[in-house]
Design an enzyme around this catalytic site. Structure first.
Site, PDB file in Angstrom:
ATOM      1  N   ASP A 162      -6.157  -7.188   4.090  1.00  9.81           N
ATOM      2  CA  ASP A 162      -7.312  -6.540   3.467  1.00  9.81           C
ATOM      3  C   ASP A 162      -8.243  -7.588   2.867  1.00  9.81           C
ATOM      4  O   ASP A 162      -9.445  -7.591   3.084  1.00  9.81           O
ATOM      5  CB  ASP A 162      -6.827  -5.570   2.374  1.00  9.81           C
ATOM      6  CG  ASP A 162      -7.979  -4.875   1.680  1.00  9.81           C
ATOM      7  OD1 ASP A 162      -8.893  -4.408   2.389  1.00  9.81           O
ATOM      8  OD2 ASP A 162      -7.977  -4.815   0.430  1.00  9.81           O
ATOM      9  N   ASP A 166      -2.653 -18.419   0.756  1.00  9.10           N
ATOM     10  CA  ASP A 166      -3.649 -19.119  -0.079  1.00  9.10           C
ATOM     11  C   ASP A 166      -4.328 -20.230   0.707  1.00  9.10           C
ATOM     12  O   ASP A 166      -5.547 -20.436   0.604  1.00  9.10           O
ATOM     13  CB  ASP A 166      -3.021 -19.631  -1.389  1.00  9.10           C
ATOM     14  CG  ASP A 166      -1.708 -20.363  -1.193  1.00  9.10           C
ATOM     15  OD1 ASP A 166      -1.140 -20.330  -0.079  1.00  9.10           O
ATOM     16  OD2 ASP A 166      -1.233 -20.987  -2.168  1.00  9.10           O
ATOM     17  N   ASP A 181     -12.087  -9.229   4.610  1.00  6.88           N
ATOM     18  CA  ASP A 181     -13.381  -9.195   3.906  1.00  6.88           C
ATOM     19  C   ASP A 181     -13.965 -10.600   3.842  1.00  6.88           C
ATOM     20  O   ASP A 181     -15.155 -10.816   4.070  1.00  6.88           O
ATOM     21  CB  ASP A 181     -13.228  -8.655   2.473  1.00  6.88           C
ATOM     22  CG  ASP A 181     -13.594  -7.172   2.371  1.00  6.88           C
ATOM     23  OD1 ASP A 181     -13.395  -6.455   3.366  1.00  6.88           O
ATOM     24  OD2 ASP A 181     -14.072  -6.743   1.301  1.00  6.88           O
ATOM     25  N   TYR A 204       0.823  -1.210   0.000  1.00  3.98           N
ATOM     26  CA  TYR A 204       0.000   0.000   0.000  1.00  3.98           C
ATOM     27  C   TYR A 204       0.860   1.264   0.000  1.00  3.98           C
ATOM     28  O   TYR A 204       0.424   2.314  -0.448  1.00  3.98           O
ATOM     29  CB  TYR A 204      -0.908   0.040   1.242  1.00  3.98           C
ATOM     30  CG  TYR A 204      -2.220  -0.673   1.092  1.00  3.98           C
ATOM     31  CD1 TYR A 204      -2.268  -2.030   0.807  1.00  3.98           C
ATOM     32  CD2 TYR A 204      -3.424   0.005   1.261  1.00  3.98           C
ATOM     33  CE1 TYR A 204      -3.478  -2.695   0.690  1.00  3.98           C
ATOM     34  CE2 TYR A 204      -4.634  -0.650   1.150  1.00  3.98           C
ATOM     35  CZ  TYR A 204      -4.659  -1.997   0.866  1.00  3.98           C
ATOM     36  OH  TYR A 204      -5.855  -2.637   0.753  1.00  3.98           O
ATOM     37  N   LYS A 222       3.496 -15.592   2.566  1.00 10.25           N
ATOM     38  CA  LYS A 222       3.695 -16.327   1.316  1.00 10.25           C
ATOM     39  C   LYS A 222       5.202 -16.555   1.195  1.00 10.25           C
ATOM     40  O   LYS A 222       5.855 -16.143   0.223  1.00 10.25           O
ATOM     41  CB  LYS A 222       3.113 -15.504   0.146  1.00 10.25           C
ATOM     42  CG  LYS A 222       3.050 -16.220  -1.188  1.00 10.25           C
ATOM     43  CD  LYS A 222       2.011 -17.336  -1.256  1.00 10.25           C
ATOM     44  CE  LYS A 222       2.119 -18.087  -2.570  1.00 10.25           C
ATOM     45  NZ  LYS A 222       1.276 -19.302  -2.616  1.00 10.25           N
TER      46      LYS A 222
HETATM   47  C1  IPM Z   1     -10.330  -1.314   4.165  1.00  3.88           C
HETATM   48  C2  IPM Z   1     -10.608  -0.702   2.826  1.00  3.88           C
HETATM   49  C3  IPM Z   1      -9.435   0.192   2.442  1.00  3.88           C
HETATM   50  C4  IPM Z   1      -8.187  -0.655   2.383  1.00  3.88           C
HETATM   51  C5  IPM Z   1      -9.635   0.972   1.144  1.00  3.88           C
HETATM   52  C6  IPM Z   1     -10.908   1.784   1.144  1.00  3.88           C
HETATM   53  C7  IPM Z   1      -8.446   1.854   0.834  1.00  3.88           C
HETATM   54  O1  IPM Z   1     -10.838  -1.673   1.867  1.00  3.88           O
HETATM   55  O2  IPM Z   1     -10.267  -0.561   5.167  1.00  3.88           O
HETATM   56  O3  IPM Z   1     -10.189  -2.528   4.261  1.00  3.88           O
HETATM   57  O4  IPM Z   1      -7.914  -1.281   1.356  1.00  3.88           O
HETATM   58  O5  IPM Z   1      -7.478  -0.703   3.377  1.00  3.88           O
HETATM   59 MN    MN Z   2     -10.752  -3.699   2.651  1.00  2.00          MN
END
Ligand code: IPM
Ligand code: MN
Length: 351
Positions: free
Chosen positions: A245, A221, A249, A142, A189
């Site tokens: 990240d 993975d 999710d 990032y 990884k």
């Molecule tokens: C998160 C979001 C952010 C990230 C984006 C919006 C930049 O997806 O907080 O997980 O990738 O960190």
């Molecule tokens: Mn995210």
């Protein structure tokens, strides 16, 4: 206790869900004899519109002066389909994380007994899931060097980590594991990436300082697969920024709704609390978004101030609302759907 909290509502449903967390927190303060002063500040698309940048210096000053930051969401669809946009709301988020030094992103995943059948995964797989990701948040791909070459036909991003960045995150992971079931998984990884080999080497060297913690090393993975097969096998997982990240999710769907999971981002001097969901622009202004992730983020905030009973009171009332069906449309399943503000009112009244 006197608390000075920066309030960054942001975009989309941010302001609506933040309002409910404020309602609930104010009620907790009243019950337990605390005083909270909220200082609102601009961020995201709202800040771009007002002052031309998504994380203005004035907002940074408010955050730095506060005891903690409560954050809603940022992002607006008018930027998403415009790759040429020079300023984007998300840049504000990254700048804020970096300037406040929020290097550890704490993202728990747990199940709610009354919602277990809402998960897309089978009950027997997810029952007992209670895990926490510690995602590194201010380095890695990032923030590494990026650019284009060959007349724009080649692009690169760099995943760069220093030993010290890994150590400070891993230290938080070991310490958290000590307060839980003493299992730590380092997700990397290392069969391919040099930066992952440094992660593994660094964490291995720290193991002797925490003899009670059982550490496992797994490739990202494989974790992506095992997370939906046997989520209850995991306790604390530490990982770099992009892996975290993606995996957080994935983990968030285990609980049944994206609208439920809270998070904390912490560093040496600052702390920020936010729901893990995004700005959900389709629902903005409609009073239909689920406020619970933000309300539970406020609970994490109280917990970190050492106010354990206060945090528990919030979690208890949230569980009660779920058990009694006082839920927004994402969880209503054909039954009555409550408005965002009605859920907030109900929580405050029932604390
Ligand atoms: C998160 C979001 C952010 C990230 C984006 C919006 C930049 O997806 O907080 O997980 O990738 O960190
Ligand atoms: Mn995210």
């Amino acid at each position: 206790m006197k608390l000075n909290i920066a309030l960054l509502a942001g975009d989309g449903i941010g302001p609506e869900v933040i309002d409910q967390a404020v309602k609930v927190s104010d009620k907790i303060a009243e019950k337990f004899g605390h005083e909270i002063s909220w200082t609102p500040a601009l961020t995201g698309a709202a800040a771009i519109d007002a002052v031309g940048e998504p994380y203005p210096d004035s907002t940074h000053a408010v955050c730095e002066a506060a005891d903690a930051v409560l954050f809603g969401a940022i992002g607006h669809p008018r930027f998403d389909n415009d790759p040429s946009a020079k300023v984007r709301p998300e840049q504000g988020l990254l700048k804020m994380r970096q300037k406040l030094g929020l290097f550890a992103n704490v993202r728990p995943t747990f199940t709610f007994p009354s919602l277990i059948d809402k998960s897309p995964l089978k009950r027997e797989r997810i029952e007992g899931t209670d895990l926490v990701f510690l995602r590194e948040l201010t380095s890695g791909v990032y923030f590494g060097e990026r650019g284009r070459k060959d007349d724009g036909n080649t692009a690169y991003d760099t995943m760069l980590y220093t030993r010290e960045e890994i150590q400070r995150l891993a230290k938080k992971g070991f310490e958290l594991a000590m307060t839980r079931s003493k299992r730590l998984c380092c997700v990397d990884k290392a069969n391919v990436l040099e930066s992952s080999r440094l992660w593994r080497e660094t964490v291995q060297a720290m193991e002797k300082e925490y003899p009670e913690v059982t550490v496992s090393y797994e490739f990202v993975d494989a974790v992506a697969m095992r997370l939906v097969q046997w989520p209850s096998d995991y306790d604390v997982l530490i990982t770099e920024n992009l892996f975290g990240d993606i995996l957080t999710d994935e983990a968030s769907v285990i609980s049944g709704s994206m609208g439920l999971m809270p998070s904390a981002s912490v560093g040496t001097d600052n702390k920020l609390y936010e729901p893990i969901h995004g700005s959900y622009p389709q629902a903005a202004g409609k009073d239909i978004a689920n406020p619970l992730a933000t309300v539970l983020s406020a609970a994490m905030m109280f917990e970190d101030f050492g106010l354990t009973a206060e945090a528990k009171a919030i979690r208890d009332v949230v569980n009660k609302s779920l058990a009694e069906g006082v839920v927004t449309e994402d969880l209503a399943d054909g039954a009555k759907a409550y408005k965002t503000s009605e859920v907030g009112d109900w929580l405050a009244t029932n604390i």
